[in-house]
Motif scaffolding. Structure first.
Motif, mmCIF file in Angstrom:
data_model
loop_
_atom_site.group_PDB
_atom_site.id
_atom_site.type_symbol
_atom_site.label_atom_id
_atom_site.label_comp_id
_atom_site.label_asym_id
_atom_site.label_seq_id
_atom_site.Cartn_x
_atom_site.Cartn_y
_atom_site.Cartn_z
ATOM 1 N N LYS A 5 18.968 2.799 13.160
ATOM 2 C CA LYS A 5 17.993 1.715 13.063
ATOM 3 C C LYS A 5 17.024 2.022 11.923
ATOM 4 C CE LYS A 5 14.975 -1.052 15.914
ATOM 5 N NZ LYS A 5 14.469 -1.287 17.247
ATOM 6 N N VAL A 6 16.893 1.075 10.998
ATOM 7 C CA VAL A 6 15.997 1.224 9.856
ATOM 8 C C VAL A 6 14.815 0.290 10.049
ATOM 9 C CG1 VAL A 6 15.752 0.951 7.358
ATOM 10 C CG2 VAL A 6 17.886 1.819 8.323
ATOM 11 N N ILE A 7 13.631 0.839 9.948
ATOM 12 C CA ILE A 7 12.420 0.027 10.040
ATOM 13 C C ILE A 7 11.702 0.124 8.697
ATOM 14 C CG2 ILE A 7 10.210 -0.281 11.198
ATOM 15 C CD1 ILE A 7 11.465 1.061 13.641
ATOM 16 N N GLN A 8 11.484 -1.018 8.100
ATOM 17 C CA GLN A 8 10.846 -1.041 6.794
ATOM 18 C C GLN A 8 9.418 -1.543 6.947
ATOM 19 O OE1 GLN A 8 12.936 -3.325 3.904
ATOM 20 N NE2 GLN A 8 11.424 -2.992 2.297
ATOM 21 N N ALA A 9 8.490 -0.810 6.376
ATOM 22 C CA ALA A 9 7.098 -1.237 6.405
ATOM 23 C C ALA A 9 6.914 -2.396 5.430
ATOM 24 C CB ALA A 9 6.175 -0.087 6.023
ATOM 25 N N ILE A 10 6.067 -3.329 5.800
ATOM 26 C CA ILE A 10 5.784 -4.479 4.953
ATOM 27 C C ILE A 10 4.850 -4.036 3.831
ATOM 28 C CG2 ILE A 10 4.703 -6.760 4.901
ATOM 29 C CD1 ILE A 10 5.474 -7.027 7.868
ATOM 30 N N TYR A 11 5.195 -4.406 2.603
ATOM 31 C CA TYR A 11 4.355 -4.061 1.457
ATOM 32 C C TYR A 11 3.031 -4.802 1.615
ATOM 33 C CZ TYR A 11 3.358 -2.690 -3.347
ATOM 34 O OH TYR A 11 2.823 -2.109 -4.465
ATOM 35 N N PRO A 12 1.922 -4.118 1.429
ATOM 36 C CA PRO A 12 0.623 -4.779 1.615
ATOM 37 C C PRO A 12 0.399 -5.900 0.608
ATOM 38 C CG PRO A 12 0.350 -2.572 0.709
ATOM 39 C CD PRO A 12 1.795 -2.730 1.012
ATOM 40 N N LYS A 13 -0.501 -6.814 0.962
ATOM 41 C CA LYS A 13 -0.819 -7.949 0.093
ATOM 42 C C LYS A 13 -2.012 -7.605 -0.784
ATOM 43 C CE LYS A 13 0.875 -11.483 3.227
ATOM 44 N NZ LYS A 13 0.574 -12.694 3.988
ATOM 45 N N ALA A 14 -2.046 -8.242 -1.936
ATOM 46 C CA ALA A 14 -3.160 -8.033 -2.866
ATOM 47 C C ALA A 14 -4.449 -8.587 -2.269
ATOM 48 C CB ALA A 14 -2.866 -8.713 -4.195
ATOM 49 N N MET A 15 -5.543 -7.860 -2.488
ATOM 50 C CA MET A 15 -6.862 -8.311 -2.056
ATOM 51 C C MET A 15 -7.754 -8.357 -3.289
ATOM 52 S SD MET A 15 -9.557 -6.728 0.709
ATOM 53 C CE MET A 15 -8.774 -7.384 2.167
ATOM 54 N N GLU A 16 -8.447 -9.452 -3.442
ATOM 55 C CA GLU A 16 -9.386 -9.590 -4.557
ATOM 56 C C GLU A 16 -10.598 -8.687 -4.329
ATOM 57 O OE1 GLU A 16 -8.892 -11.408 -7.312
ATOM 58 O OE2 GLU A 16 -6.923 -11.988 -6.543
#
Length: 175
Positions: A5-16
């Protein structure tokens, strides 16, 4: 047969930077990143004020001289805002001036200073550096202002001061 089982972390979103500055001071729990240009000089011994260290009992006027080596500054890509970065250890502060970076902010602490108003991110480690580009001074936005036009938003940004004269009564000015 076998399964994995592979769990991939979600790439963070840009914050201004404006959104980061609007956060309540304290630890950041939201996944995100800021991106901009490093405008501090890691080789300078004049990057940050060294703070008094009152933790040593019986010793007065002792400075924590490690603060300077752990401090750097990031300017937003549009040049509008700057933020002070304080790394946990000096060995993680390896970003040369004009480097384009993306810094993950989850787990960092936002500290707001009033009068003048500026912001600091503490707890930065090498693990928070998502992307580090090549240093290119021509990508950093050029800003020119007069002394009268400067505001607290210009703190920790690169800004050329227009129409400034320094009088040297006796001798020459040297940096």
């Amino acid at each position: 047969s076998a399964s994995y089982k592979v769990i991939q972390a979600i790439y963070p979103k840009a914050m201004e930077f404006s959104a980061l500055r609007a956060l309540t001071p304290g630890e950041i729990t939201a996944a995100g990143y800021i991106e901009g240009y490093i405008v501090g000089d890691i080789n300078s011994k004049n990057m940050a004020g060294n703070e008094f260290n009152f933790s040593v009992e019986g010793k007065f006027n002792q400075y924590d001289r490690t603060v300077n080596d752990k401090t750097n500054y990031i300017e937003s890509k549009d040049g509008q805002y700057g933020i002070r970065l304080v790394f946990d250890v000096a060995s993680d502060n390896t970003l040369p001036r004009y480097t384009a970076v993306k810094i993950a902010i989850e787990g960092l602490t936002v500290v707001k200073n009033n009068s003048p108003e500026y912001y600091t991110l503490t707890g930065v480690t090498a693990g928070h550096l998502l992307e580090v580009g090549a240093a290119d001074q021509f990508k950093v936005p050029a800003k020119e202002k007069t002394i009268a036009q400067l505001t607290d938003d210009d703190i920790f940004t690169m800004c050329t001061i227009k129409g400034l004269e320094i009088m040297c009564k006796d001798g020459a000015y040297t940096n």
